[in-house]
Design an enzyme around this catalytic site. Structure first.
Site, PDB file in Angstrom:
ATOM      1  N   SER A  13       0.835  -1.214   0.000  1.00  0.00           N
ATOM      2  CA  SER A  13       0.000   0.000   0.000  1.00  0.00           C
ATOM      3  C   SER A  13       0.863   1.255   0.000  1.00  0.00           C
ATOM      4  CB  SER A  13      -0.899   0.012   1.248  1.00  0.00           C
ATOM      5  OG  SER A  13      -1.805  -1.053   1.196  1.00  0.00           O
TER       6      SER A  13
ATOM      7  N   GLN B 275      -9.169   1.948  -0.859  1.00  0.00           N
ATOM      8  CA  GLN B 275      -8.909   2.299  -2.257  1.00  0.00           C
ATOM      9  C   GLN B 275      -9.876   3.384  -2.724  1.00  0.00           C
ATOM     10  OE1 GLN B 275      -9.030  -1.402  -4.417  1.00  0.00           O
ATOM     11  NE2 GLN B 275      -7.175  -2.177  -3.438  1.00  0.00           N
TER      12      GLN B 275
ATOM     13  N   ASP C  10      -7.015  -8.350   4.123  1.00  0.00           N
ATOM     14  CA  ASP C  10      -6.220  -9.197   3.230  1.00  0.00           C
ATOM     15  C   ASP C  10      -5.718 -10.467   3.920  1.00  0.00           C
ATOM     16  OD1 ASP C  10      -6.528  -7.495   1.079  1.00  0.00           O
ATOM     17  OD2 ASP C  10      -4.731  -6.339   1.548  1.00  0.00           O
TER      18      ASP C  10
ATOM     19  N   LYS D 101     -12.281  -9.131  -4.056  1.00  0.00           N
ATOM     20  CA  LYS D 101     -10.821  -8.939  -4.079  1.00  0.00           C
ATOM     21  C   LYS D 101     -10.264  -9.542  -5.382  1.00  0.00           C
ATOM     22  CE  LYS D 101     -10.562  -6.769  -0.252  1.00  0.00           C
ATOM     23  NZ  LYS D 101     -10.113  -5.380  -0.240  1.00  0.00           N
TER      24      LYS D 101
ATOM     25  N   ARG E 184     -12.619 -14.351  -2.420  1.00  0.00           N
ATOM     26  CA  ARG E 184     -11.715 -15.063  -1.498  1.00  0.00           C
ATOM     27  C   ARG E 184     -12.448 -16.025  -0.564  1.00  0.00           C
ATOM     28  NH1 ARG E 184      -7.203 -10.262  -0.523  1.00  0.00           N
ATOM     29  NH2 ARG E 184      -5.933 -10.919  -2.290  1.00  0.00           N
TER      30      ARG E 184
ATOM     31  N   ARG F  13      -2.756 -14.063  -2.636  1.00  0.00           N
ATOM     32  CA  ARG F  13      -2.953 -14.464  -1.231  1.00  0.00           C
ATOM     33  C   ARG F  13      -3.592 -15.851  -1.123  1.00  0.00           C
ATOM     34  NH1 ARG F  13      -0.884  -9.956   0.904  1.00  0.00           N
ATOM     35  NH2 ARG F  13      -1.610  -7.993   0.038  1.00  0.00           N
TER      36      ARG F  13
HETATM   37  C1  S3P Z   1      -5.556  -1.466  -0.175  1.00  0.00           C
HETATM   38  C2  S3P Z   1      -6.827  -1.528   0.294  1.00  0.00           C
HETATM   39  C3  S3P Z   1      -7.591  -2.773   0.448  1.00  0.00           C
HETATM   40  C4  S3P Z   1      -6.697  -4.004   0.341  1.00  0.00           C
HETATM   41  C5  S3P Z   1      -5.696  -3.888  -0.760  1.00  0.00           C
HETATM   42  C6  S3P Z   1      -4.805  -2.678  -0.540  1.00  0.00           C
HETATM   43  C7  S3P Z   1      -4.898  -0.156  -0.298  1.00  0.00           C
HETATM   44  O1  S3P Z   1      -8.561  -2.837  -0.569  1.00  0.00           O
HETATM   45  O2  S3P Z   1      -7.477  -5.161   0.164  1.00  0.00           O
HETATM   46  O3  S3P Z   1      -4.872  -5.041  -0.819  1.00  0.00           O
HETATM   47  O4  S3P Z   1      -3.666  -0.103  -0.458  1.00  0.00           O
HETATM   48  O5  S3P Z   1      -5.609   0.854  -0.209  1.00  0.00           O
HETATM   49  P1  S3P Z   1     -10.001  -2.115  -0.394  1.00  0.00           P
HETATM   50  O6  S3P Z   1      -9.766  -0.689  -0.262  1.00  0.00           O
HETATM   51  O7  S3P Z   1     -10.783  -2.433  -1.639  1.00  0.00           O
HETATM   52  O8  S3P Z   1     -10.595  -2.760   0.828  1.00  0.00           O
END
Ligand code: S3P
Length: 450
Positions: A29, A176, A327, A354, A358, A403
């Site tokens: 991230s 996100q 995750d 995802k 999952r 994953r």
């Molecule tokens: C992430 C947010 C998560 C996570 C992803 C990384 C990020 O997704 O599952 O691996 O870096 O903002 P979501 O925002 O869709 O939950």
């Protein structure tokens, strides 16, 4: 650009104790955000410890396509010479974000308030994931999206010529989506307010503040209220990327279920918006300790020490913890198979959108390995068989999901019979050194079916 080419089947055989130190790579991230915020800044951002997984490399290529100068200096050291907020150029070609939902959604946000047009695509996994959750709020700024039915990639975003600031409550717990809105808000004049009912990872907020944006975060009865003043000048930063807790989860969980193991995973960020798995494992009775706790770059960090834990019990994982370990449910369900009793995971609908569904991917694979799983739309339950009692002996579809592949490789280390995945390639999206790192600890991973 993962997911293109020939599948690589992979097998994990039952192994002896895992021992030693596992230096996992940089946080995915934070790596994406370092490149994107570096590209939106004035000056040269230097990044140390960047995750050089496929997802992040795709984002690096994308930032070049929008006009930033991104240079790999070797050994995880990168620099980004930014173009400043509002300075993105129109890319000449389609932007391929490979497998990365974070990459594509954050980049769509970052370009949506500039007067340019870009077309995005990805692999079969990414092209099946919902983008409406991002393009809906981007439309409020004035951006226009044209994609496939159901809001899927490939998709073209026409950035707003005269962007407006927005007031937006994120309808799903998604960092996100929140981040896409905040990045779009950077080039909209005035104040944008984003509200999230459930706190999700807050790296974008922290990093925006670090790059000099005027941003306030307030916890209220409505949820977390984030206020950002548009059109700041972001200033290049030096960033040291902490090691990824989501990658640390794999050696930690493997050590808990392989008899005799004792593994140290140094320098792991324990930001409360990311550390839910470790809390859960400790509640299950895992011998998991935090050593050398410290603050680094404003984030809590510790060395994690995981030892074989034959007496773990299933628990009900609180739904309000889901965002902080979203995750980690695949590998938690593997640990749950080796605990006694039921592990109940509620409020986890997001797992269905995802890199794969999952819940379905894990449920099918766990059942094939002899473990009972019950599931509903936004919950699932794994009935543990107790340490040493998991049969294994199946080949599981990894569904272009890193994953899922790594979770089943961990299961194979402690099951009675080897466990295989049909394709281990997706692992390189987030954890390119997974195989040598686990082998060094004592795991037996081979590239072929059992
Ligand atoms: C992430 C947010 C998560 C996570 C992803 C990384 C990020 O997704 O599952 O691996 O870096 O903002 P979501 O925002 O869709 O939950």
């Amino acid at each position: 650009m993962s997911g293109h080419g020939t599948p690589i089947p992979m097998t994990s055989r039952p192994c002896g104790p895992l021992k030693g130190s596992a230096h996992v790579p940089g946080d995915k991230s934070i790596s994406h955000r370092s490149l994107i915020l570096g590209a939106l800044s004035v000056g040269t951002t230097r990044v140390t410890g960047l995750l050089e997984g496929d997802d992040v490399l795709d984002t690096a290529r994308a930032m070049r396509a929008f006009g930033a100068t991104v240079t790999d200096h070797g050994d995880g050291n990168w620099s980004v010479q930014g173009v400043g907020v509002g300075g993105f150029a129109e890319p000449e070609n389609v932007i391929d974000c490979g497998n990365s939902g974070t990459g594509v959604r954050l980049i769509m946000g970052a370009m949506a308030t500039s007067p340019i047009t870009a077309t995005f695509t990805g692999d079969a996994s990414l092209n099946g994931r919902p983008m409406g959750r991002v393009t809906d709020p981007l439309a409020l700024f004035g951006a226009r999206a044209t994609g496939r039915a159901g809001g899927r990639l490939p998709m073209t975003i026409e950035g707003a010529r005269d962007p407006l600031p927005v007031h937006y409550t994120v309808p799903v717990p998604s960092a996100q989506v929140k981040s896409a809105v905040l990045l779009a808000a950077l080039n909209a004049p005035g104040e944008t307010v984003v509200i999230e009912k459930e706190a999700t990872r807050d790296h974008t907020e922290r990093m925006l503040a670090g790059f000099g944006a005027e941003i306030e975060v307030e916890d209220t009865d409505e949820g977390r209220v984030i206020t950002l003043q548009g059109q700041p000048e972001l200033t290049a930063q030096d960033i040291v990327v902490p090691r990824d807790p989501s990658s640390a989860a794999f050696p930690v969980c493997a050590a808990l279920i392989v008899p005799g193991s004792d593994v140290l995973v140094p320098g792991i960020g324990l930001n409360p918006t990311r550390a839910g798995l470790f809390t859960t494992l400790r509640e299950m009775g895992a011998d998991l300790t935090y050593e050398n706790e410290r603050i680094e770059g404003g984030e809590p960090v510790a060395d994690l020490r995981a030892r074989y834990s034959p007496d773990m019990q299933g628990i009900a994982v609180p739904p309000d913890r889901a965002a902080s370990m979203i995750d980690e449910y695949p590998v938690l369900s593997v640990v749950a198979s080796f605990a006694t009793g039921v592990t109940d995971m509620q409020g986890v609908k997001e797992l269905r959108v995802k890199e794969s569904d999952r819940i379905d991917a894990m449920a099918q694979g766990l059942r094939a390995c002899g473990v009972d799983v019950a599931e509903g739309d936004d919950w699932w339950q794994v009935t543990g068989l107790g340490a040493g009692n998991v049969p294994g002996g199946a080949t599981v579809a990894s569904r272009l999901d890193h994953r899922i592949a790594m979770a089943f490789m961990v299961m194979g280390m402690a099951a009675q019979k080897p466990v295989s995945v049909d394709d281990g390639r997706p692992i390189t999206t987030s954890f390119p050194i997974f195989e040598p790192l686990m082998a060094e600890l004592g795991a037996q991973l081979v590239r072929s079916n059992a």
